[in-house]
Design a protein around this motif. Sequence first.
Motif, PDB file in Angstrom:
ATOM      1  N   LEU A  16       0.814  -1.201   0.000  1.00  0.00           N
ATOM      2  CA  LEU A  16       0.000   0.000   0.000  1.00  0.00           C
ATOM      3  C   LEU A  16       0.857   1.265   0.000  1.00  0.00           C
ATOM      4  CD1 LEU A  16      -2.847  -1.068   2.519  1.00  0.00           C
ATOM      5  CD2 LEU A  16      -3.013  -0.800   0.014  1.00  0.00           C
ATOM      6  N   SER A  17       1.959   1.221   0.783  1.00  0.00           N
ATOM      7  CA  SER A  17       2.817   2.411   0.836  1.00  0.00           C
ATOM      8  C   SER A  17       3.484   2.676  -0.524  1.00  0.00           C
ATOM      9  CB  SER A  17       3.875   2.240   1.919  1.00  0.00           C
ATOM     10  OG  SER A  17       4.698   1.103   1.616  1.00  0.00           O
ATOM     11  N   LEU A  18       3.880   1.622  -1.228  1.00  0.00           N
ATOM     12  CA  LEU A  18       4.469   1.782  -2.551  1.00  0.00           C
ATOM     13  C   LEU A  18       3.445   2.326  -3.542  1.00  0.00           C
ATOM     14  CD1 LEU A  18       6.672  -1.455  -2.842  1.00  0.00           C
ATOM     15  CD2 LEU A  18       7.460   0.922  -2.573  1.00  0.00           C
ATOM     16  N   PHE A  19       2.196   1.847  -3.422  1.00  0.00           N
ATOM     17  CA  PHE A  19       1.144   2.293  -4.315  1.00  0.00           C
ATOM     18  C   PHE A  19       0.909   3.784  -4.142  1.00  0.00           C
ATOM     19  CE2 PHE A  19      -3.384   3.103  -5.076  1.00  0.00           C
ATOM     20  CZ  PHE A  19      -3.478   2.724  -6.401  1.00  0.00           C
ATOM     21  N   ALA A  21       2.958   5.984  -2.938  1.00  0.00           N
ATOM     22  CA  ALA A  21       4.151   6.721  -3.369  1.00  0.00           C
ATOM     23  C   ALA A  21       4.183   6.882  -4.884  1.00  0.00           C
ATOM     24  CB  ALA A  21       5.409   6.019  -2.871  1.00  0.00           C
ATOM     25  N   MET A  22       3.847   5.858  -5.620  1.00  0.00           N
ATOM     26  CA  MET A  22       3.827   5.928  -7.072  1.00  0.00           C
ATOM     27  C   MET A  22       2.745   6.889  -7.550  1.00  0.00           C
ATOM     28  SD  MET A  22       4.425   1.942  -8.082  1.00  0.00           S
ATOM     29  CE  MET A  22       4.245   2.296  -9.819  1.00  0.00           C
ATOM     30  N   GLN A  23       1.588   6.884  -6.881  1.00  0.00           N
ATOM     31  CA  GLN A  23       0.516   7.786  -7.265  1.00  0.00           C
ATOM     32  C   GLN A  23       0.920   9.238  -7.075  1.00  0.00           C
ATOM     33  OE1 GLN A  23      -2.251   6.559  -8.574  1.00  0.00           O
ATOM     34  NE2 GLN A  23      -3.149   8.583  -8.993  1.00  0.00           N
ATOM     35  N   ALA A  24       1.612   9.498  -5.983  1.00  0.00           N
ATOM     36  CA  ALA A  24       2.059  10.872  -5.725  1.00  0.00           C
ATOM     37  C   ALA A  24       3.098  11.295  -6.756  1.00  0.00           C
ATOM     38  CB  ALA A  24       2.626  10.967  -4.313  1.00  0.00           C
ATOM     39  N   LEU A  25       3.943  10.398  -7.141  1.00  0.00           N
ATOM     40  CA  LEU A  25       4.993  10.719  -8.135  1.00  0.00           C
ATOM     41  C   LEU A  25       4.388  11.016  -9.500  1.00  0.00           C
ATOM     42  CD1 LEU A  25       8.007  10.942  -8.744  1.00  0.00           C
ATOM     43  CD2 LEU A  25       8.010   8.489  -9.240  1.00  0.00           C
ATOM     44  N   ASN A  27       1.345  12.177 -10.101  1.00  0.00           N
ATOM     45  CA  ASN A  27       0.654  13.463 -10.038  1.00  0.00           C
ATOM     46  C   ASN A  27       1.632  14.625 -10.162  1.00  0.00           C
ATOM     47  OD1 ASN A  27      -1.863  12.219  -9.764  1.00  0.00           O
ATOM     48  ND2 ASN A  27      -1.749  12.173  -7.518  1.00  0.00           N
ATOM     49  N   SER A  28       2.749  14.487  -9.500  1.00  0.00           N
ATOM     50  CA  SER A  28       3.742  15.584  -9.563  1.00  0.00           C
ATOM     51  C   SER A  28       4.301  15.741 -10.977  1.00  0.00           C
ATOM     52  CB  SER A  28       4.864  15.326  -8.567  1.00  0.00           C
ATOM     53  OG  SER A  28       5.566  14.133  -8.930  1.00  0.00           O
ATOM     54  N   GLN A  29       4.566  14.670 -11.705  1.00  0.00           N
ATOM     55  CA  GLN A  29       5.098  14.754 -13.069  1.00  0.00           C
ATOM     56  C   GLN A  29       4.073  15.312 -14.042  1.00  0.00           C
ATOM     57  OE1 GLN A  29       6.576  10.931 -14.189  1.00  0.00           O
ATOM     58  NE2 GLN A  29       8.442  11.089 -12.895  1.00  0.00           N
ATOM     59  N   SER A  30       2.801  14.980 -13.865  1.00  0.00           N
ATOM     60  CA  SER A  30       1.777  15.488 -14.769  1.00  0.00           C
ATOM     61  C   SER A  30       1.626  16.987 -14.603  1.00  0.00           C
ATOM     62  CB  SER A  30       0.442  14.778 -14.499  1.00  0.00           C
ATOM     63  OG  SER A  30       0.024  15.046 -13.170  1.00  0.00           O
ATOM     64  N   GLY A  31       1.840  17.494 -13.372  1.00  0.00           N
ATOM     65  CA  GLY A  31       1.741  18.928 -13.158  1.00  0.00           C
ATOM     66  C   GLY A  31       2.864  19.679 -13.842  1.00  0.00           C
ATOM     67  N   THR A  32       4.007  19.117 -13.802  1.00  0.00           N
ATOM     68  CA  THR A  32       5.146  19.810 -14.433  1.00  0.00           C
ATOM     69  C   THR A  32       5.064  19.780 -15.945  1.00  0.00           C
ATOM     70  OG1 THR A  32       6.428  17.761 -14.310  1.00  0.00           O
ATOM     71  CG2 THR A  32       6.669  19.326 -12.483  1.00  0.00           C
ATOM     72  N   GLN A  33       4.485  18.734 -16.510  1.00  0.00           N
ATOM     73  CA  GLN A  33       4.406  18.632 -17.950  1.00  0.00           C
ATOM     74  C   GLN A  33       3.294  19.487 -18.547  1.00  0.00           C
ATOM     75  OE1 GLN A  33       4.005  14.535 -18.958  1.00  0.00           O
ATOM     76  NE2 GLN A  33       6.129  14.018 -18.380  1.00  0.00           N
ATOM     77  N   SER A  34       2.379  19.986 -17.678  1.00  0.00           N
ATOM     78  CA  SER A  34       1.294  20.797 -18.205  1.00  0.00           C
ATOM     79  C   SER A  34       1.769  22.154 -18.696  1.00  0.00           C
ATOM     80  CB  SER A  34       0.210  20.984 -17.119  1.00  0.00           C
ATOM     81  OG  SER A  34       0.780  21.663 -16.005  1.00  0.00           O
ATOM     82  N   GLU A  35       2.924  22.607 -18.139  1.00  0.00           N
ATOM     83  CA  GLU A  35       3.433  23.899 -18.568  1.00  0.00           C
ATOM     84  C   GLU A  35       4.027  23.773 -19.966  1.00  0.00           C
ATOM     85  OE1 GLU A  35       6.194  25.235 -15.722  1.00  0.00           O
ATOM     86  OE2 GLU A  35       4.718  25.432 -14.101  1.00  0.00           O
TER      87      GLU A  35
END
Length: 202
Positions: A16-19, A21-25, A27-35
């Motif tokens: 569960l902790s790995l899941f 962590a991957m979800q948070a990662l 989300n963070s990459q999709s935010g940066t690519q939106s610019e």
Amino acid sequence: MMRYILSVLIAIVVTLSLFYAMQALINSQSGTQSEPVKGNVLDFVRVKQDEQVQQKERKPQKPPKPKEPPPPMAPQQSSASDTSAVAGMMDFGANIDSDVSLSNGLALDSGDGEYLPIVKVNPVYPRRALSRGIEGYVIVEFTVTKQGTVTNPVVVQAEPESVFDRAALEAALKFKYKPRIVNGEAVPVAGVQNKISFEING
């Protein structure tokens, strides 16, 4: 049994902790690519050259016709037996006559195998005799060696006496000859005489 249950619970927690962590990662990459990507775009424009280089063919120029060569000069004949110099307003020289062997006559007429003169050096006219206007001659007798050199020169006759002797003897020692050949071997020739004349012209 308790150990098995404990290991299953630990595995579930780790999964569960790995899941999460991957979800948070993600989300963070999709935010940066939106610019939108910032950058400069270079446009390359190819320009056609309208001008054409005209090549000119250079034809080599014909060389000018050579002028008529000057007429060949007649070779000057120099005699090794005559020497002239200028002292003041007077010309002087020393003449070397042909060799004469006392036993064989003229060396140049003796035929094949006889000695022949190669080099004859003119003597130096003595200054005292030149200043006084004295003329004369010296007959020198010597031996032509196997090597063609001159040895033992002596004065046989001189006119006037003791005036030109030294100059004539020094010149005779510088003479060079082709030695006499007898039966394929060089032999010395004794009794060769040479007359050296000292004359002032002018």
